[in-house]
Design a protein around this motif. Structure first.
Motif, PDB file in Angstrom:
ATOM      1  N   VAL A   1       0.867  -1.163   0.000  1.00  0.00           N
ATOM      2  CA  VAL A   1       0.000   0.000   0.000  1.00  0.00           C
ATOM      3  C   VAL A   1       0.909   1.220   0.000  1.00  0.00           C
ATOM      4  O   VAL A   1       1.729   1.378   0.900  1.00  0.00           O
ATOM      5  CB  VAL A   1      -0.875   0.017   1.274  1.00  0.00           C
ATOM      6  CG1 VAL A   1      -1.717   1.270   1.313  1.00  0.00           C
ATOM      7  CG2 VAL A   1      -1.730  -1.216   1.340  1.00  0.00           C
TER       8      VAL A   1
ATOM      9  N   THR B   1      -0.300   4.558  -0.808  1.00  0.00           N
ATOM     10  CA  THR B   1      -0.975   5.788  -0.388  1.00  0.00           C
ATOM     11  C   THR B   1      -1.164   5.758   1.123  1.00  0.00           C
ATOM     12  O   THR B   1      -1.496   4.720   1.683  1.00  0.00           O
ATOM     13  CB  THR B   1      -2.360   5.896  -1.044  1.00  0.00           C
ATOM     14  OG1 THR B   1      -3.041   4.659  -0.856  1.00  0.00           O
ATOM     15  CG2 THR B   1      -2.235   6.194  -2.520  1.00  0.00           C
ATOM     16  N   PRO B   2      -0.924   6.886   1.796  1.00  0.00           N
ATOM     17  CA  PRO B   2      -1.122   6.894   3.245  1.00  0.00           C
ATOM     18  C   PRO B   2      -2.584   6.650   3.601  1.00  0.00           C
ATOM     19  O   PRO B   2      -3.471   7.239   2.979  1.00  0.00           O
ATOM     20  CB  PRO B   2      -0.689   8.305   3.657  1.00  0.00           C
ATOM     21  CG  PRO B   2      -0.487   9.073   2.410  1.00  0.00           C
ATOM     22  CD  PRO B   2      -0.442   8.141   1.260  1.00  0.00           C
ATOM     23  N   PRO B   3      -2.845   5.738   4.549  1.00  0.00           N
ATOM     24  CA  PRO B   3      -4.234   5.462   4.914  1.00  0.00           C
ATOM     25  C   PRO B   3      -4.819   6.652   5.657  1.00  0.00           C
ATOM     26  O   PRO B   3      -4.114   7.313   6.422  1.00  0.00           O
ATOM     27  CB  PRO B   3      -4.115   4.255   5.849  1.00  0.00           C
ATOM     28  CG  PRO B   3      -2.742   4.329   6.392  1.00  0.00           C
ATOM     29  CD  PRO B   3      -1.889   4.987   5.356  1.00  0.00           C
TER      30      PRO B   3
ATOM     31  N   ILE C   1       1.761   5.397  12.810  1.00  0.00           N
ATOM     32  CA  ILE C   1       0.662   6.354  12.642  1.00  0.00           C
ATOM     33  C   ILE C   1       1.222   7.742  12.348  1.00  0.00           C
ATOM     34  O   ILE C   1       0.615   8.555  11.654  1.00  0.00           O
ATOM     35  CB  ILE C   1      -0.240   6.371  13.900  1.00  0.00           C
ATOM     36  CG1 ILE C   1      -1.601   6.998  13.585  1.00  0.00           C
ATOM     37  CG2 ILE C   1       0.387   7.149  15.045  1.00  0.00           C
ATOM     38  CD1 ILE C   1      -2.603   6.857  14.710  1.00  0.00           C
TER      39      ILE C   1
ATOM     40  N   PHE D   1       3.807   8.388  10.515  1.00  0.00           N
ATOM     41  CA  PHE D   1       4.472   8.450   9.222  1.00  0.00           C
ATOM     42  C   PHE D   1       3.514   8.154   8.063  1.00  0.00           C
ATOM     43  O   PHE D   1       3.951   7.971   6.937  1.00  0.00           O
ATOM     44  CB  PHE D   1       5.653   7.476   9.188  1.00  0.00           C
ATOM     45  CG  PHE D   1       6.748   7.858  10.138  1.00  0.00           C
ATOM     46  CD1 PHE D   1       7.800   8.670   9.730  1.00  0.00           C
ATOM     47  CD2 PHE D   1       6.710   7.436  11.454  1.00  0.00           C
ATOM     48  CE1 PHE D   1       8.791   9.044  10.618  1.00  0.00           C
ATOM     49  CE2 PHE D   1       7.707   7.803  12.345  1.00  0.00           C
ATOM     50  CZ  PHE D   1       8.749   8.613  11.925  1.00  0.00           C
ATOM     51  N   GLY D   2       2.230   8.093   8.370  1.00  0.00           N
ATOM     52  CA  GLY D   2       1.249   7.894   7.311  1.00  0.00           C
ATOM     53  C   GLY D   2       1.333   6.557   6.616  1.00  0.00           C
ATOM     54  O   GLY D   2       1.048   6.453   5.432  1.00  0.00           O
ATOM     55  N   VAL D   3       1.756   5.538   7.355  1.00  0.00           N
ATOM     56  CA  VAL D   3       1.771   4.192   6.776  1.00  0.00           C
ATOM     57  C   VAL D   3       0.947   3.294   7.688  1.00  0.00           C
ATOM     58  O   VAL D   3       0.775   3.604   8.874  1.00  0.00           O
ATOM     59  CB  VAL D   3       3.198   3.629   6.635  1.00  0.00           C
ATOM     60  CG1 VAL D   3       3.893   4.250   5.453  1.00  0.00           C
ATOM     61  CG2 VAL D   3       3.988   3.850   7.902  1.00  0.00           C
ATOM     62  N   PRO D   4       0.405   2.160   7.153  1.00  0.00           N
ATOM     63  CA  PRO D   4      -0.450   1.313   7.983  1.00  0.00           C
ATOM     64  C   PRO D   4       0.284   0.744   9.195  1.00  0.00           C
ATOM     65  O   PRO D   4       1.523   0.721   9.254  1.00  0.00           O
ATOM     66  CB  PRO D   4      -0.877   0.192   7.032  1.00  0.00           C
ATOM     67  CG  PRO D   4      -0.743   0.765   5.689  1.00  0.00           C
ATOM     68  CD  PRO D   4       0.396   1.710   5.746  1.00  0.00           C
ATOM     69  N   PHE D   5      -0.519   0.241  10.126  1.00  0.00           N
ATOM     70  CA  PHE D   5      -0.042  -0.348  11.368  1.00  0.00           C
ATOM     71  C   PHE D   5       1.048  -1.391  11.107  1.00  0.00           C
ATOM     72  O   PHE D   5       0.962  -2.150  10.156  1.00  0.00           O
ATOM     73  CB  PHE D   5      -1.235  -1.001  12.071  1.00  0.00           C
ATOM     74  CG  PHE D   5      -0.957  -1.477  13.456  1.00  0.00           C
ATOM     75  CD1 PHE D   5      -0.492  -0.608  14.419  1.00  0.00           C
ATOM     76  CD2 PHE D   5      -1.196  -2.798  13.803  1.00  0.00           C
ATOM     77  CE1 PHE D   5      -0.254  -1.054  15.707  1.00  0.00           C
ATOM     78  CE2 PHE D   5      -0.971  -3.243  15.098  1.00  0.00           C
ATOM     79  CZ  PHE D   5      -0.490  -2.366  16.040  1.00  0.00           C
TER      80      PHE D   5
ATOM     81  N   ARG E   1       1.643  -2.649   5.583  1.00  0.00           N
ATOM     82  CA  ARG E   1       1.552  -2.194   4.192  1.00  0.00           C
ATOM     83  C   ARG E   1       1.400  -3.310   3.166  1.00  0.00           C
ATOM     84  O   ARG E   1       1.255  -3.026   1.981  1.00  0.00           O
ATOM     85  CB  ARG E   1       2.796  -1.400   3.757  1.00  0.00           C
ATOM     86  CG  ARG E   1       3.061  -0.149   4.469  1.00  0.00           C
ATOM     87  CD  ARG E   1       3.694   0.817   3.524  1.00  0.00           C
ATOM     88  NE  ARG E   1       5.130   0.598   3.428  1.00  0.00           N
ATOM     89  CZ  ARG E   1       5.927   1.369   2.711  1.00  0.00           C
ATOM     90  NH1 ARG E   1       5.424   2.359   2.021  1.00  0.00           N
ATOM     91  NH2 ARG E   1       7.214   1.138   2.676  1.00  0.00           N
TER      92      ARG E   1
ATOM     93  N   LEU F   1      -6.658   8.760   8.488  1.00  0.00           N
ATOM     94  CA  LEU F   1      -6.561   8.530   9.933  1.00  0.00           C
ATOM     95  C   LEU F   1      -7.741   7.719  10.456  1.00  0.00           C
ATOM     96  O   LEU F   1      -7.597   6.959  11.410  1.00  0.00           O
ATOM     97  CB  LEU F   1      -6.491   9.871  10.656  1.00  0.00           C
ATOM     98  CG  LEU F   1      -5.094  10.457  10.835  1.00  0.00           C
ATOM     99  CD1 LEU F   1      -5.170  11.738  11.621  1.00  0.00           C
ATOM    100  CD2 LEU F   1      -4.182   9.458  11.532  1.00  0.00           C
TER     101      LEU F   1
ATOM    102  N   THR G   1       4.021  -1.203   9.995  1.00  0.00           N
ATOM    103  CA  THR G   1       4.966  -1.057   8.888  1.00  0.00           C
ATOM    104  C   THR G   1       6.362  -0.810   9.464  1.00  0.00           C
ATOM    105  O   THR G   1       6.525  -0.022  10.382  1.00  0.00           O
ATOM    106  CB  THR G   1       4.560   0.120   8.000  1.00  0.00           C
ATOM    107  OG1 THR G   1       3.216  -0.090   7.580  1.00  0.00           O
ATOM    108  CG2 THR G   1       5.463   0.230   6.793  1.00  0.00           C
TER     109      THR G   1
END
Lengths: 520, 172
Positions: free
Chosen positions: A16, A18-20, B85, B87-91, A85, A22, B93
């Motif tokens: 992934v 794109t940033p998810p 959270i 750094f804008g990446v999923p949990f 990700r 919030l 990472t």
């Protein structure tokens, strides 16, 4: 160094990028919060005085997070976040749809009520033993089970909640508790092993563990795949977890042994996790095979209902009696699964939500009755109405809710299930629901008659029993929840119906996991 | 099991195994090894120490209660996942930094801190179980003999004394 030498790799095929948003974090935060708080409580294990405050704060936050998640899911559809990700089906996905989010919220509310009650009920020894860390890890397991989108991950959360439930069950290490825990542990380990075997077979058939992926592939499976065997294994494993007939005997043998708060948590949450998994697997993942097994499930459901209600009539110990009430409720939800139409599943979902709240409240009520009346036995309880009219009023409401009488929340799921059963012509299943509800009413009326209206048989020393907000607040709160949803059932009815519809047609769920569409 | 041979060998063996467990932990990123097996090795090191010198000696050497160590590990692992959270990446990472320490590029990642968390969880819970099991056979070893137990605790003398002071409060 090596990365710069190798040719450029198209990462978007695996990760992934794109940033998810919030808001997506709401899917994992309930679990993270519970694990983190549990860890924190383990670190400060000596300062037991802090435990209660930290745990209650975390549970309040859990309710807020789950409410926000449910709100987001009802506005924008299912929410997915993949771990690390990695794109599904390889990355483990957490996916919350309406069903999972609603169950998580109900469980959080029940846990908060039980947590408040435990402030009064669990003494320093129980706290030092680790009640609150175990409670947090139990809720991590329960929330994880409701929110995960991966079937092996579901198994892992089952293990997490099972291990913390062992700890809670033997809190205090009385011989009686060890005996109950042994039965509980053995049966649950067998059920979990069956579940694991079923997951292995499922992986062999589909080559994937992601639920959205399975839902896609099961509809296109080759005809020679042993899907009915697989479904039967899943049904047996989850029925064992949920305490459905004929594998229900472990529940009355163990649920009356631990502290009453622990019984409340187990009765409210654990069996419902089994039902949740049953609905998730049979309705969403393997609907065709459920059809083939529906008669077996229906018979089991009817017998579970009747035996639960008859068992409740026969018991003298209030905790055992409520254990049988839980079992009767499981039968009702199984009936919804057996009928399998969206209306019936909607009824089962609604029943599960109602049952989480009501069964927790019933056990807490028994705890308070024992505190005031000084006994668990209906033979020696009495005069509760005279001693505490307010508590008697709350108890009356909760019993109406558990029996499924208006104007409490127990009525609507039963109406929905009855209608769904009659719609497909399963009159005997409908009759079982009615007879079971009637017997349950008798059993609970008997409790009220003996423990509340009858004068106390042995006039004990009239010691003043001060009301304690830590006990009154959760009981009254749960009673208000069930009353509000009994009087204004529209929103929950719509919610559970929408949840059932999205289980029957999981396209939105699949789109949430595979935004670009899954190429099978 | 309280023989002279074991008591002589145990400190060296414990130190060696603890060192090895850290090696296995760090090696686990790209090769066989990792936090789980590293934690098991460390736990068996402490178990050997416990067999030689008794449960009390291990508890003093550890300074923290094993369950608190496990809790700290779980907390560290959770934080490692939660860090993403920001750094804008999923949990969960993996996030990397490459600081230069003494002129050498050292890659550090949340993957390693997560594995360290696993290491501590395994170490804490297994040691906790091992000590509880050893506690029963522990009763016949007199306290004076435990107090003789040398090496590992010669280092944290300060901690030992503080621990002693705290004893009456803990038993309350």
């Amino acid at each position: 160094m090596a990365a710069s030498a190798s040719p450029a790799v198209d990462l978007s095929a695996a990760l992934v990028l794109t940033p998810p948003p919030l808001g997506d974090w709401l899917v994992v935060l309930p679990v993270v919060l519970m694990i983190g708080t549990g860890a924190l409580l383990m670190m400060v294990r000596k300062s037991v005085r802090l435990h209660g405050a930290i745990a209650i704060a975390a549970l309040v936050m859990l309710v807020v997070l789950d409410a926000a998640l449910l709100w987001r899911v009802s506005l924008h559809g299912p929410v997915t976040m993949v771990m690390g990700r990695w794109l599904p089906p390889y990355g483990i996905a957490f996916t919350a749809d309406l069903f999972g989010a609603a169950m998580a919220l109900a469980a959080a509310i029940a846990a908060l009520a039980a947590g408040l009650f435990s402030l009064a009920d669990i003494d320093a020894a129980g706290r030092r033993y680790g009640f609150y860390p175990f409670l947090m890890l139990l809720m991590a397991g329960v929330s994880g089970a409701f929110l995960t989108g991966d079937i092996f991950n579901l198994y892992v959360w089952f293990e997490v909640l099972l291990i913390s439930s062992f700890g809670l069950l033997i809190l205090g290490s009385e011989p009686r508790q060890i005996e109950g825990a042994l039965k509980y542990a053995l049966l649950n380990l067998i059920a979990t092993t069956l579940f694991l075997i079923a997951v292995g077979i499922l992986y062999a058939i589909f080559g994937t563990l992601n639920m959205a992926d399975i839902a896609t592939k099961a509809r296109l499976a080759p005809p020679d795949a042993p899907l009915t065997t697989l479904t039967a294994l899943f049904v047996l494993a989850f029925a064992m977890k949920a305490a459905a007939f004929p594998v229900n005997f472990w529940l009355p043998a163990s649920y009356h042994t631990p502290r009453i708060v622990v019984s409340a948590l187990f009765g409210g949450l654990l069996t419902k996790v089994g039902i949740y998994a049953l609905i998730r697997v049979t309705i969403m993942l393997l609907p065709v095979e459920r059809e083939a097994l529906s008669f077996v499930i229906a018979v089991s459901a009817a017998l579970t209902m009747l035996l639960g209600a008859l068992g409740a009539l026969a018991q003298m110990d209030t905790r055992r009696l409520i254990g049988y009430v839980v079992i009767a409720g499981i039968g009702n939800m199984m009936a919804g699964v057996a009928v399998g139409t969206p209306a019936a599943v909607g009824g089962a979902v609604l029943y599960a939500l109602h049952s989480v709240i009501t069964m927790t409240a019933l056990y807490l009520m028994a705890g308070e009755a024992a505190r005031i009346g000084g006994s668990w036995s209906l033979a020696s309880l009495g005069g509760l109405y005279r001693r505490s009219p307010g508590f008697a009023a709350i108890s009356f409401l909760l019993m109406l809710a558990a029996a499924g009488l208006p104007p409490l929340s127990g009525l609507w799921p039963k109406v929905a299930l009855l209608k769904a059963a009659l719609d497909i012509g399963a009159w005997w299943l409908a009759a079982a629901i009615l007879v079971s509800a009637f017997l349950l009413t008798l059993a609970l009326a008997r409790v009220f008659l003996l423990a509340y209206w009858r004068p106390q048989p042995t006039p004990a020393v009239e010691q003043p029993c001060p009301t304690d907000w830590r006990i009154t607040l959760p009981l009254a709160g749960l009673a208000v929840v069930t009353l509000v949803f009994g009087v204004f059932p529209e929103p929950v009815l719509r919610l559970s119906q929408a949840a059932a519809d999205s289980l029957a047609d999981p396209q939105a769920y699949i789109n949430s996991v595979f935004p670009g569409g899954r190429v099978p | 099991m309280n023989t002279l041979i074991l008591r002589t060998v145990a400190p060296a063996l414990t130190a060696l195994m603890l060192l090895f467990s850290v090696f296995v932990l760090l090696r686990g990123h790209n090769e066989p090894g990792g936090g789980f097996i590293g934690g098991l090795i460390a736990a068996s090191a402490l178990a050997i120490y416990g067999i030689a010198f008794g449960v009390g000696a291990v508890r003093r050497a550890l300074r923290f209660h094993p369950m608190a160590i496990a809790g700290a590990g779980l907390f560290l692992a959770t934080l490692s996942g939660l860090l993403s959270i920001l750094f804008g990446v999923p949990f969960m990472t993996g996030l990397w930094v490459y600081p230069r320490i003494l002129g050498l590029e050292v890659p550090l990642a949340t993957v390693i801190s997560f594995d360290l968390g696993v290491y501590l969880v395994v170490l804490g819970s297994i040691v906790s179980i091992a000590l509880a099991l050893e506690q029963d056979s522990e009763t016949e070893i007199p306290d004076a003999e435990v107090a003789q137990a040398p090496p590992l605790e010669q280092v944290p003398l300060r901690g030992k004394r503080r621990r002693r002071d705290r004893q009456p409060r803990e038993t309350r």
